[in-house]
Scaffold this active site. Structure first.
Site, PDB file in Angstrom:
ATOM      1  N   ILE A  28     -33.830  21.336 107.631  1.00 48.66           N
ATOM      2  CA  ILE A  28     -35.273  21.226 107.362  1.00 48.66           C
ATOM      3  C   ILE A  28     -35.493  20.328 106.158  1.00 48.66           C
ATOM      4  CG2 ILE A  28     -37.429  22.453 106.966  1.00 48.66           C
ATOM      5  CD1 ILE A  28     -36.072  25.026 107.643  1.00 48.66           C
ATOM      6  N   GLY A  29     -34.570  20.387 105.247  1.00 49.12           N
ATOM      7  CA  GLY A  29     -34.752  19.554 104.070  1.00 49.12           C
ATOM      8  C   GLY A  29     -33.567  19.698 103.146  1.00 49.12           C
ATOM      9  N   GLY A  69     -29.061  22.183  97.390  1.00 46.79           N
ATOM     10  CA  GLY A  69     -28.412  22.522  98.634  1.00 46.79           C
ATOM     11  C   GLY A  69     -29.225  22.024  99.793  1.00 46.79           C
ATOM     12  N   ASP A  98     -39.302  27.884  88.699  1.00 42.23           N
ATOM     13  CA  ASP A  98     -39.473  26.635  89.453  1.00 42.23           C
ATOM     14  C   ASP A  98     -40.747  26.710  90.295  1.00 42.23           C
ATOM     15  OD1 ASP A  98     -38.745  24.054  90.146  1.00 42.23           O
ATOM     16  OD2 ASP A  98     -37.329  24.654  91.699  1.00 42.23           O
TER      17      ASP A  98
HETATM   18  P1  ADP Z   1     -37.893  21.699  97.311  1.00 39.71           P
HETATM   19  O1  ADP Z   1     -38.510  23.052  97.091  1.00 39.71           O
HETATM   20  O2  ADP Z   1     -37.705  20.974  96.014  1.00 39.71           O
HETATM   21  O3  ADP Z   1     -38.654  20.882  98.320  1.00 39.71           O
HETATM   22  P2  ADP Z   1     -35.824  23.113  98.713  1.00 39.71           P
HETATM   23  O4  ADP Z   1     -34.346  22.950  98.729  1.00 39.71           O
HETATM   24  O5  ADP Z   1     -36.343  24.397  98.164  1.00 39.71           O
HETATM   25  O6  ADP Z   1     -36.414  21.885  97.883  1.00 39.71           O
HETATM   26  O7  ADP Z   1     -36.401  22.942 100.161  1.00 39.71           O
HETATM   27  C1  ADP Z   1     -36.011  21.903 101.000  1.00 39.71           C
HETATM   28  C2  ADP Z   1     -36.955  21.861 102.195  1.00 39.71           C
HETATM   29  O8  ADP Z   1     -36.861  23.057 102.973  1.00 39.71           O
HETATM   30  C3  ADP Z   1     -38.411  21.717 101.828  1.00 39.71           C
HETATM   31  O9  ADP Z   1     -39.038  20.850 102.745  1.00 39.71           O
HETATM   32  C4  ADP Z   1     -38.956  23.101 101.991  1.00 39.71           C
HETATM   33  O10 ADP Z   1     -40.316  23.079 102.313  1.00 39.71           O
HETATM   34  C5  ADP Z   1     -38.119  23.658 103.142  1.00 39.71           C
HETATM   35  N1  ADP Z   1     -37.993  25.118 103.009  1.00 39.71           N
HETATM   36  C6  ADP Z   1     -37.428  25.782 101.980  1.00 39.71           C
HETATM   37  N2  ADP Z   1     -37.493  27.122 102.160  1.00 39.71           N
HETATM   38  C7  ADP Z   1     -38.124  27.312 103.342  1.00 39.71           C
HETATM   39  C8  ADP Z   1     -38.525  28.487 104.102  1.00 39.71           C
HETATM   40  N3  ADP Z   1     -38.276  29.737 103.676  1.00 39.71           N
HETATM   41  N4  ADP Z   1     -39.167  28.297 105.272  1.00 39.71           N
HETATM   42  C9  ADP Z   1     -39.427  27.041 105.726  1.00 39.71           C
HETATM   43  N5  ADP Z   1     -39.084  25.922 105.068  1.00 39.71           N
HETATM   44  C10 ADP Z   1     -38.439  26.025 103.898  1.00 39.71           C
END
Ligand code: ADP
Ligand code: MG
Length: 346
Positions: free
Chosen positions: A64-65, A70, A180
């Site tokens: 997803i991202g 990580g 954060d």
């Molecule tokens: P950041 O918060 O800096 O964008 P993250 O590693 O927390 O980096 O998230 C990476 C991606 O995964 C982001 O696009 C975030 O929206 C998505 N994401 C994180 N946690 C969830 C979740 N619980 N459900 C859906 N998408 C998520």
């Protein structure tokens, strides 16, 4: 509280005197940790948690991202989940830091609130470190505000801010610092706020600082404007693990979220990091001249962004201030039909 305590106890010589948390929280917490420690010897208690979610039971689908610390996958474990896999090249060498991670996860698992993402479990056997939460539907506030350029009316901003304050108030009452809080970590699901990624900053920063070059400070884009002056002033290469986070620094970050909701952009937009660091460190606030908002709304912002951390309100106080803000639809004349003012509102 254990997250605050574990931060403190681990970094006692580095965290300095900047903390503004009350001693009462720390005391309750040390009792908590003691009872934990007395039930199991420390090493055992931590390794017992490794099978929390067996890694083999997790199904990972698409990425997803990729965040700072990580990779996030859409996954499945008794239903749809989000799995954060931590990059752990050198983490296993740092036992104390792994310990910090486990304590953060231990704190995470005690959270139950409407406006907080549901923590489902973790895999804690290096090199497989993963955090499993419910999968957030909907988009983040960041996506709404900065990518889609959705406009939030004052009324809607207040409703969102109230829910954030509720979730954050709950976290703080349990002694958990978010560390954060940012629009990327706040989802909006059918009008309901869901806050993610609370209390995991030590791990995130751990991996992030491992990647940083020796003499420079890597600053992820969009991070600085959430940092309170005392954090900005404490920034050093290598030192990001020991920043003086507090409830007050979370409130400062909330102020920035409030600004984004109302203005549709980041404060200090377009300015280089050096300029932002200098200004925030000196107590210069972004101009509100272009902000179309009432006095009350700007006052909230200025209080959250107070240079002195002690002058920032706490979340219960913010919540009651937000509740008292005049709402446009409440200002209708008594004879005005309710359904009309409702439709005008949405
Ligand atoms: P950041 O918060 O800096 O964008 P993250 O590693 O927390 O980096 O998230 C990476 C991606 O995964 C982001 O696009 C975030 O929206 C998505 N994401 C994180 N946690 C969830 C979740 N619980 N459900 C859906 N998408 C998520
Ligand atoms: Mg996140």
């Amino acid at each position: 509280t254990s997250s605050i305590k574990s931060e403190r106890s681990r970094h006692v010589s580095l965290s300095g005197s900047g903390s503004t948390d009350s001693g009462g929280g720390a005391r309750a917490d040390s009792l908590d940790l003691n009872s934990h420690d007395s039930r199991w010897p420390r090493q055992n208690s931590l390794s017992m948690k490794e099978w929390d979610i067996p890694y083999d039971e997790l199904k990972l689908f698409e990425v997803i991202g990729a965040g700072r610390f990580g990779t996030v996958y859409r996954g499945s474990w008794h239903g749809a989940v989000a799995v954060k896999l931590l990059h752990v090249h050198s983490l296993s060498d740092h036992c104390a830091q792994l310990d910090t991670f486990k304590h953060e996860v231990a704190t995470f698992r005690k959270t139950r609130h409407e406006n907080l993402v549901l923590f489902m479990g973790a895999c804690m056997k290096p090199p497989r470190l993963a955090i499993v939460t419910s999968l957030c539907k909907g988009m983040t506030l960041y996506t709404h505000i900065h990518l889609r350029k959705d406009k939030f009316t004052a009324n809607k901003s207040v409703i969102v801010a109230q829910q954030i304050s509720q979730g954050m108030g709950y976290l703080h009452a349990r002694g958990i610092l978010h560390k954060d809080l940012k629009t990327k970590n706040i989802f909006l699901e059918n009008g309901k706020v869901v806050i993610t990624d609370f209390g995991l900053f030590s791990v995130t920063k751990l991996c992030f600082s491992n990647n940083a070059r020796g003499d420079s400070l890597g600053i992820p884009p969009g991070w600085l404007c959430y940092l309170a002056p005392e954090l900005v002033r404490a920034l050093r290469p290598h030192a990001s693990l020991h920043l003086p986070f507090s409830k007050c620094t979370d409130v400062y970050a909330f102020g920035t979220v409030w600004y984004e909701l109302l203005c549709g952009e980041y404060p200090f937009k377009g300015q280089p990091p050096e300029a932002i660091i200098w200004q925030v460190g000196k107590g210069v606030k972004p101009s509100l001249a272009n902000m179309q908002a009432s006095r009350d709304i700007k006052d909230i912002l200025m209080l959250c962004w107070s240079y002195r951390s002690a002058e920032r309100p706490d979340f219960p106080h913010l919540l009651s201030t937000l509740e008292k803000l005049p709402r446009k639809r409440l200002a209708r004349s008594p004879s005005h039909p309710v359904h009309l003012s409702r439709s005008a509102d949405s």
